[in-house]
Design an enzyme around this catalytic site. Sequence first.
Site, mmCIF file in Angstrom:
data_model
loop_
_atom_site.group_PDB
_atom_site.id
_atom_site.type_symbol
_atom_site.label_atom_id
_atom_site.label_comp_id
_atom_site.label_asym_id
_atom_site.label_seq_id
_atom_site.Cartn_x
_atom_site.Cartn_y
_atom_site.Cartn_z
ATOM 1 N N SER A 106 -3.429 -0.100 -18.706
ATOM 2 C CA SER A 106 -4.487 -0.051 -17.689
ATOM 3 C C SER A 106 -4.481 1.303 -16.995
ATOM 4 O O SER A 106 -5.534 1.867 -16.684
ATOM 5 C CB SER A 106 -4.274 -1.141 -16.628
ATOM 6 O OG SER A 106 -4.848 -2.349 -17.031
ATOM 7 N N LYS A 142 -3.208 -2.423 -7.625
ATOM 8 C CA LYS A 142 -3.628 -2.786 -8.981
ATOM 9 C C LYS A 142 -3.084 -4.149 -9.350
ATOM 10 O O LYS A 142 -1.952 -4.488 -9.005
ATOM 11 C CB LYS A 142 -3.046 -1.710 -9.924
ATOM 12 C CG LYS A 142 -3.412 -1.859 -11.361
ATOM 13 C CD LYS A 142 -4.547 -0.920 -11.754
ATOM 14 C CE LYS A 142 -5.080 -1.201 -13.135
ATOM 15 N NZ LYS A 142 -5.862 -2.449 -13.196
ATOM 16 N N LYS A 154 6.561 -4.273 -10.719
ATOM 17 C CA LYS A 154 6.243 -3.913 -12.109
ATOM 18 C C LYS A 154 5.758 -2.466 -12.197
ATOM 19 O O LYS A 154 6.227 -1.683 -13.011
ATOM 20 C CB LYS A 154 5.130 -4.873 -12.563
ATOM 21 C CG LYS A 154 4.920 -4.976 -14.023
ATOM 22 C CD LYS A 154 3.736 -5.880 -14.343
ATOM 23 C CE LYS A 154 3.891 -7.308 -13.881
ATOM 24 N NZ LYS A 154 2.807 -8.191 -14.399
ATOM 25 N N HIS A 211 0.821 -1.214 0.000
ATOM 26 C CA HIS A 211 0.000 0.000 0.000
ATOM 27 C C HIS A 211 0.855 1.265 0.000
ATOM 28 O O HIS A 211 0.391 2.314 0.443
ATOM 29 C CB HIS A 211 -0.929 0.011 1.228
ATOM 30 C CG HIS A 211 -1.941 -1.106 1.207
ATOM 31 N ND1 HIS A 211 -2.061 -2.028 2.204
ATOM 32 C CD2 HIS A 211 -2.856 -1.448 0.278
ATOM 33 C CE1 HIS A 211 -3.032 -2.892 1.912
ATOM 34 N NE2 HIS A 211 -3.526 -2.560 0.739
ATOM 35 N N HIS A 212 2.084 1.159 -0.474
ATOM 36 C CA HIS A 212 2.915 2.381 -0.484
ATOM 37 C C HIS A 212 2.312 3.425 -1.407
ATOM 38 O O HIS A 212 2.576 4.613 -1.278
ATOM 39 C CB HIS A 212 4.356 2.068 -0.897
ATOM 40 C CG HIS A 212 4.503 1.661 -2.332
ATOM 41 N ND1 HIS A 212 4.069 0.444 -2.794
ATOM 42 C CD2 HIS A 212 4.987 2.317 -3.408
ATOM 43 C CE1 HIS A 212 4.299 0.377 -4.099
ATOM 44 N NE2 HIS A 212 4.850 1.496 -4.497
ATOM 45 N N LYS A 253 -3.240 -8.783 -6.699
ATOM 46 C CA LYS A 253 -3.619 -9.809 -7.674
ATOM 47 C C LYS A 253 -4.806 -10.579 -7.137
ATOM 48 O O LYS A 253 -4.961 -10.726 -5.919
ATOM 49 C CB LYS A 253 -2.451 -10.784 -7.889
ATOM 50 C CG LYS A 253 -2.547 -11.546 -9.178
ATOM 51 C CD LYS A 253 -2.121 -10.668 -10.326
ATOM 52 C CE LYS A 253 -1.970 -11.392 -11.617
ATOM 53 N NZ LYS A 253 -1.148 -10.586 -12.551
#
Length: 472
Positions: free
Chosen positions: A363, A71, A95, A65-66, A107
């Site tokens: 995205s 996503k 990534k 959660h930095h 994920k």
Amino acid sequence: MSESKLSFFQTVVAFFDEAARLTSHSPLLLHQIRACNSVYEMNFPVKFGKDRYEIINAFRVQHSHHKVPVKGGIRYSEMVNEDEVKALAALMTYKCALVEVPYGGAKGGVRIEPRNYEPDQLERITRRYTTELVKKNFIGPGIDVPAPDYGTGAREMAWIFDTYSALNPGQIDAAGCVTGKPVEQGGVRGRTEATGRGVFYGIRHVLSYAEDMKKLGLSSGVEGKTVVIQGLGNAGYHCATSFYDAGAKIVAIAEYDGAIASPAGLDPREVQEHRKATESILNCPGSQNLNSSQDALEYECDILIPAALERQITGENAPRIKAKIVAEAANGPTTAEAEQILYQKGVMVVPDVYMNAGGVTVSYFEWLKSLSHVRFGRLSKRFEEASNLSILNTVERLTGQSLSDEEKSQVIRGADEIDLVNSGLEDTMINAYDNIREVMHSTEGVDTLRMAAFVLAIDRVAISYMQLGIFP
Ligand code: GLU
């Protein structure tokens, strides 16, 4: 424990730890980055017929959660398990950091074999999964934004968007709750092709460094390069067509039920047509069947592109890999043990955390579109064309020369959404590679692109945590 016994998540952690030793961050901060922040496992019933229920096992993992939202895609596969989803969520964090999209990693996974379900059954599963995410506040445009992954696509994303919207009436930014949506439902042009195109842009840039290619015994440039692709799914197919259109030779293609090869080169569009007609790539005219899907990995080629699932190149088959470059379009296709062997053989491995980041990059563009409620290019296209036309008219008047109508329309053409998306993707893949390559050349002890990518990603995530004021 020998490396080949490491699980997928342990493999990602092993790569992380190796890179972390080359950074100067505190053990506490590194611990925070390495760990998965939230792991949500659910089991929910879905009714398929009058008396037919199934209990579906599914996950959503938020690794870091930095930055928020977090996503990452949602995978539908029988092989889904907690370890796999954790590994994939962690890879998403690194990534996103590498391609500088402002998200933490996440994920999702649903443990089903989608081929065994009818579309309406898949719809029911997807809608129920989304409801479970909503119940625990695990989805939302500013919270957690899923996307397609192995076994899912635009159709599933449309169901997720619709379910989320129904449960959040009036939320003006609801379309930002998921990416990879159909264009008619707020998606962005070019998202479906993005992962494959990103692999192409990245490798084309890798190949442009003549001095690096010389060390591998390769010339620079894509044209004439021999390519093997494992997996003709969304990433693999668009990657194949991009390489084919640029003059590379696709000498073998593997799928789960076997592989085909042709030294003269395969046309991926023809292979896809054949597959649609026969439900298999095997026996495609102009090709020969290989003994197994695995044989394709060991086929003679310049560039091997694993574009299927994790753990395909292992300590067992790595010694027989003949490619000079392995381009990881899939997540986690190379085990830590295989990585060592490939390194000793002088094979260049372009790591997943960079190589397949085109998907999340586009995205990000889609998410921006959803939040801004306007199509890219809508405000600027006509203005650009009018400016180009007036410049052209002036040049023609001053020089007394004039262009043909066709040349004229090419010169004045303003950018459409697809042009802007592809241009942003190309720019992202080029910049990210240059950043990684720079770290590889300038950091003591870093001698692979994967280590360079991890060092760079860890540094960027660490800086975010420090900016939050949580760590000194
Ligand atoms: N599932 C893709 C990946 O592994 C895309 C994720 C996204 O677009 O959020 O990178």
